[in-house]
Design an enzyme around this catalytic site. Structure first.
Site, PDB file in Angstrom:
ATOM      1  N   TYR A 251     -24.572  13.771 -53.711  1.00  0.00           N
ATOM      2  CA  TYR A 251     -23.646  14.410 -54.658  1.00  0.00           C
ATOM      3  C   TYR A 251     -23.193  15.769 -54.119  1.00  0.00           C
ATOM      4  O   TYR A 251     -21.995  16.071 -54.065  1.00  0.00           O
ATOM      5  CB  TYR A 251     -24.368  14.588 -56.006  1.00  0.00           C
ATOM      6  CG  TYR A 251     -23.546  15.283 -57.063  1.00  0.00           C
ATOM      7  CD1 TYR A 251     -22.748  14.565 -57.945  1.00  0.00           C
ATOM      8  CD2 TYR A 251     -23.574  16.672 -57.202  1.00  0.00           C
ATOM      9  CE1 TYR A 251     -21.998  15.203 -58.923  1.00  0.00           C
ATOM     10  CE2 TYR A 251     -22.829  17.321 -58.157  1.00  0.00           C
ATOM     11  CZ  TYR A 251     -22.043  16.587 -59.018  1.00  0.00           C
ATOM     12  OH  TYR A 251     -21.290  17.237 -59.979  1.00  0.00           O
TER      13      TYR A 251
ATOM     14  N   ASP B 161     -10.133   2.763 -61.411  1.00  0.00           N
ATOM     15  CA  ASP B 161     -11.282   3.126 -60.583  1.00  0.00           C
ATOM     16  C   ASP B 161     -10.731   4.055 -59.509  1.00  0.00           C
ATOM     17  O   ASP B 161      -9.995   3.620 -58.610  1.00  0.00           O
ATOM     18  CB  ASP B 161     -11.911   1.882 -59.955  1.00  0.00           C
ATOM     19  CG  ASP B 161     -13.067   2.232 -59.026  1.00  0.00           C
ATOM     20  OD1 ASP B 161     -13.270   3.440 -58.747  1.00  0.00           O
ATOM     21  OD2 ASP B 161     -13.758   1.313 -58.568  1.00  0.00           O
ATOM     22  N   VAL B 162     -11.083   5.326 -59.600  1.00  0.00           N
ATOM     23  CA  VAL B 162     -10.459   6.301 -58.698  1.00  0.00           C
ATOM     24  C   VAL B 162     -10.852   6.113 -57.236  1.00  0.00           C
ATOM     25  O   VAL B 162     -10.212   6.668 -56.343  1.00  0.00           O
ATOM     26  CB  VAL B 162     -10.748   7.761 -59.119  1.00  0.00           C
ATOM     27  CG1 VAL B 162     -10.012   8.114 -60.391  1.00  0.00           C
ATOM     28  CG2 VAL B 162     -12.247   8.029 -59.237  1.00  0.00           C
TER      29      VAL B 162
ATOM     30  N   THR C  53     -22.592  17.954 -70.705  1.00  0.00           N
ATOM     31  CA  THR C  53     -21.716  16.777 -70.797  1.00  0.00           C
ATOM     32  C   THR C  53     -22.613  15.542 -70.725  1.00  0.00           C
ATOM     33  O   THR C  53     -23.783  15.636 -70.320  1.00  0.00           O
ATOM     34  CB  THR C  53     -20.729  16.703 -69.616  1.00  0.00           C
ATOM     35  OG1 THR C  53     -21.481  16.411 -68.435  1.00  0.00           O
ATOM     36  CG2 THR C  53     -19.930  17.980 -69.427  1.00  0.00           C
TER      37      THR C  53
ATOM     38  N   LYS D  53     -19.520  16.960 -52.820  1.00  0.00           N
ATOM     39  CA  LYS D  53     -18.812  18.055 -53.495  1.00  0.00           C
ATOM     40  C   LYS D  53     -18.430  19.157 -52.499  1.00  0.00           C
ATOM     41  O   LYS D  53     -17.392  19.801 -52.641  1.00  0.00           O
ATOM     42  CB  LYS D  53     -19.661  18.619 -54.629  1.00  0.00           C
ATOM     43  CG  LYS D  53     -19.798  17.675 -55.817  1.00  0.00           C
ATOM     44  CD  LYS D  53     -18.454  17.384 -56.476  1.00  0.00           C
ATOM     45  CE  LYS D  53     -18.593  16.714 -57.832  1.00  0.00           C
ATOM     46  NZ  LYS D  53     -17.286  16.392 -58.433  1.00  0.00           N
TER      47      LYS D  53
ATOM     48  N   ASP E 237      -9.344   6.641 -66.192  1.00  0.00           N
ATOM     49  CA  ASP E 237     -10.808   6.590 -66.265  1.00  0.00           C
ATOM     50  C   ASP E 237     -11.249   5.131 -66.201  1.00  0.00           C
ATOM     51  O   ASP E 237     -10.487   4.214 -66.516  1.00  0.00           O
ATOM     52  CB  ASP E 237     -11.277   7.232 -67.585  1.00  0.00           C
ATOM     53  CG  ASP E 237     -12.717   7.704 -67.544  1.00  0.00           C
ATOM     54  OD1 ASP E 237     -12.942   8.929 -67.609  1.00  0.00           O
ATOM     55  OD2 ASP E 237     -13.633   6.843 -67.443  1.00  0.00           O
TER      56      ASP E 237
HETATM   57  N1  LIG Z   1     -21.744  18.515 -66.030  1.00  0.00           N
HETATM   58  C1  LIG Z   1     -22.062  19.337 -65.063  1.00  0.00           C
HETATM   59  O1  LIG Z   1     -22.994  20.144 -65.205  1.00  0.00           O
HETATM   60  C2  LIG Z   1     -21.273  19.331 -63.769  1.00  0.00           C
HETATM   61  C3  LIG Z   1     -21.524  20.365 -62.866  1.00  0.00           C
HETATM   62  C4  LIG Z   1     -20.774  20.437 -61.696  1.00  0.00           C
HETATM   63  C5  LIG Z   1     -19.778  19.503 -61.463  1.00  0.00           C
HETATM   64  N2  LIG Z   1     -19.551  18.495 -62.349  1.00  0.00           N
HETATM   65  C6  LIG Z   1     -18.437  17.574 -62.049  1.00  0.00           C
HETATM   66  O2  LIG Z   1     -17.478  17.706 -63.077  1.00  0.00           O
HETATM   67  C7  LIG Z   1     -16.728  16.495 -63.192  1.00  0.00           C
HETATM   68  C8  LIG Z   1     -16.729  16.052 -64.646  1.00  0.00           C
HETATM   69  O3  LIG Z   1     -18.061  15.697 -64.996  1.00  0.00           O
HETATM   70  P1  LIG Z   1     -18.627  15.676 -66.481  1.00  0.00           P
HETATM   71  O4  LIG Z   1     -19.893  16.419 -66.448  1.00  0.00           O
HETATM   72  O5  LIG Z   1     -17.565  16.064 -67.433  1.00  0.00           O
HETATM   73  O6  LIG Z   1     -19.010  14.126 -66.566  1.00  0.00           O
HETATM   74  P2  LIG Z   1     -18.774  12.961 -67.645  1.00  0.00           P
HETATM   75  O7  LIG Z   1     -19.740  11.894 -67.288  1.00  0.00           O
HETATM   76  O8  LIG Z   1     -18.785  13.494 -69.032  1.00  0.00           O
HETATM   77  O9  LIG Z   1     -17.283  12.471 -67.318  1.00  0.00           O
HETATM   78  C9  LIG Z   1     -16.988  11.870 -66.095  1.00  0.00           C
HETATM   79  C10 LIG Z   1     -15.951  10.786 -66.307  1.00  0.00           C
HETATM   80  O10 LIG Z   1     -15.634  10.211 -65.025  1.00  0.00           O
HETATM   81  C11 LIG Z   1     -15.464   8.821 -65.211  1.00  0.00           C
HETATM   82  N3  LIG Z   1     -15.664   8.087 -63.961  1.00  0.00           N
HETATM   83  C12 LIG Z   1     -16.802   7.914 -63.258  1.00  0.00           C
HETATM   84  N4  LIG Z   1     -16.586   7.143 -62.189  1.00  0.00           N
HETATM   85  C13 LIG Z   1     -15.274   6.814 -62.199  1.00  0.00           C
HETATM   86  C14 LIG Z   1     -14.436   6.050 -61.352  1.00  0.00           C
HETATM   87  N5  LIG Z   1     -14.911   5.432 -60.256  1.00  0.00           N
HETATM   88  N6  LIG Z   1     -13.138   5.943 -61.671  1.00  0.00           N
HETATM   89  C15 LIG Z   1     -12.633   6.546 -62.759  1.00  0.00           C
HETATM   90  N7  LIG Z   1     -13.369   7.290 -63.614  1.00  0.00           N
HETATM   91  C16 LIG Z   1     -14.685   7.413 -63.325  1.00  0.00           C
HETATM   92  C17 LIG Z   1     -16.498   8.431 -66.272  1.00  0.00           C
HETATM   93  O11 LIG Z   1     -16.168   7.195 -66.888  1.00  0.00           O
HETATM   94  C18 LIG Z   1     -16.415   9.640 -67.218  1.00  0.00           C
HETATM   95  O12 LIG Z   1     -15.483   9.416 -68.254  1.00  0.00           O
HETATM   96  C19 LIG Z   1     -17.408  15.506 -62.237  1.00  0.00           C
HETATM   97  O13 LIG Z   1     -16.676  15.462 -61.034  1.00  0.00           O
HETATM   98  C20 LIG Z   1     -18.771  16.102 -62.023  1.00  0.00           C
HETATM   99  O14 LIG Z   1     -19.328  15.698 -60.807  1.00  0.00           O
HETATM  100  C21 LIG Z   1     -20.290  18.382 -63.497  1.00  0.00           C
END
Ligand SMILES: NC(=O)c1ccc[n+]([C@@H]2O[C@H](COP(=O)([O-])OP(=O)(O)OC[C@H]3O[C@@H](n4cnc5c(N)ncnc54)[C@H](O)[C@@H]3O)[C@@H](O)[C@H]2O)c1
Length: 291
Positions: free
Chosen positions: A156, A62-63, A191, A160, A34
């Protein structure tokens, strides 16, 4: 069976964090990759309190950077001996605004974090898993935004959609090595990313989202744990929607199209434009607004 190792990107927060906890429960050693060191430190402290000890570690990554991601994978192998599971959960909301105004560099940033990263992860995890010769499982995070325009931000959602199709492409390519690649497509999950509480979601529950419970990270983490586990050993190339029925409900035009609200609460059959009248069998004792 030897202990297996999972690398979870975005594992410091939200659904990635919940996935880390689930995989530790299932006996995996876990590496969190992360960008946010502070949040990762908190996660590690909490997981240590829960007894994870040396089984979980953090690599600042950084992914969207190939050297970073490759190094994180190498670190996981060095520390634990193998890489058996990769979960690509890292994500950001990315660029917002009308298409006519979004800056190209913001569009690129969004794609770098959401889609380029998944390609990089697939590339390097695929190489390592193939060389190990013992198969593997990869789960990518899509979104219901990939499935319709009225759900999320444009860059976004398009990124996706790319993740979900890349999942199928990689599943096809990696299948001969018994490396399975699947995706989860979450709905609205409380989240830090969306910044909504369960209370904020109340008006949507039972309406836009048919299931009357707010989505929480563990709802999705449980599906990820299933997809990487033995019971999913014949599933690959699948995108599992985890959204409390939002996409199943669709645009909810039932009152407008072919479903006269005046008939709500009646049971019968409409014979369309055949010239034969509708038959009403009975009237139900149902609350206004029921389906
Ligand atoms: N929360 C929702 O409703 C939702 C819905 C659909 C999809 N998603 C997807 O689910 C996944 C998890 O999201 P979440 O809601 O748990 O978010 P979150 O913000 O709680 O966690 C995301 C994590 O990704 C890390 N991150 C961001 N950019 C990064 C990078 N360049 N390199 C490494 N780490 C990085 C952040 O530091 C964070 O810890 C994401 O891919 C998001 O797009 C979320």
């Amino acid at each position: 069976m030897a202990v297996q190792t999972a690398l979870v990107t975005g594992g410091a927060s939200g659904m990635g964090r919940a996935t880390v906890a689930r995989l530790l429960d299932r006996g995996f050693d876990v590496v969190i990759a992360d960008l946010n060191e502070e949040v990762a430190d908190t996660a590690l402290t909490e997981l240590a309190q829960d007894g994870a000890g040396e089984r979980v570690s953090f690599v600042r990554t950084d992914v969207s950077s190939e050297p970073d991601f490759e190094a994180a994978i190498a670190r996981a192998v060095e520390r634990h001996g193998t890489l058996d599971v990769l979960v690509n959960a890292a994500g950001v909301g990315g660029a917002f605004g009308p298409l006519t105004d979004i800056e190209v560099e913001d569009w690129d940033y969004t794609f770098d974090v959401l889609l380029r990263s998944v390609f990089i992860g697939l590339k390097h995890a695929g190489r390592v898993m193939r060389a190990q010769g013992t198969g593997g499982a990869i789960v990518n995070f899509g979104s219901i935004g990939a499935q319709a325009a009225g759900v999320g931000l444009q860059p976004y959602s398009v990124a996706k959609a790319g993740v979900e199709h890349l999942t199928r492409m990689a599943a096809y390519e990696y299948a001969p090595d018994n490396i399975r690649v699947n995706a989860v497509s979450p709905g609205i999950i409380t989240t830090p990313l969306i910044g909504l509480t369960e209370a904020d979601l109340q008006p949507l529950l039972g309406t836009v989202q048919p299931l009357p419970v707010a989505g929480v990270p563990d709802h999705v983490a449980g599906v990820v744990a299933f997809l990487v586990g033995e019971d999913a050993r014949f599933i690959t190339g699948e995108v599992v929607t985890v959204d409390g029925g939002i996409m199943a409900a669709g645009p909810q035009l039932r009152d407008l199209v072919n479903n006269n609200p005046a008939l709500r609460g009646y049971v019968g059959v409409n014979r369309g434009s055949t010239g034969v009248k509708a038959t009403i069998h009975k009237k139900l004792d149902v609350a206004e607004g029921s389906r």
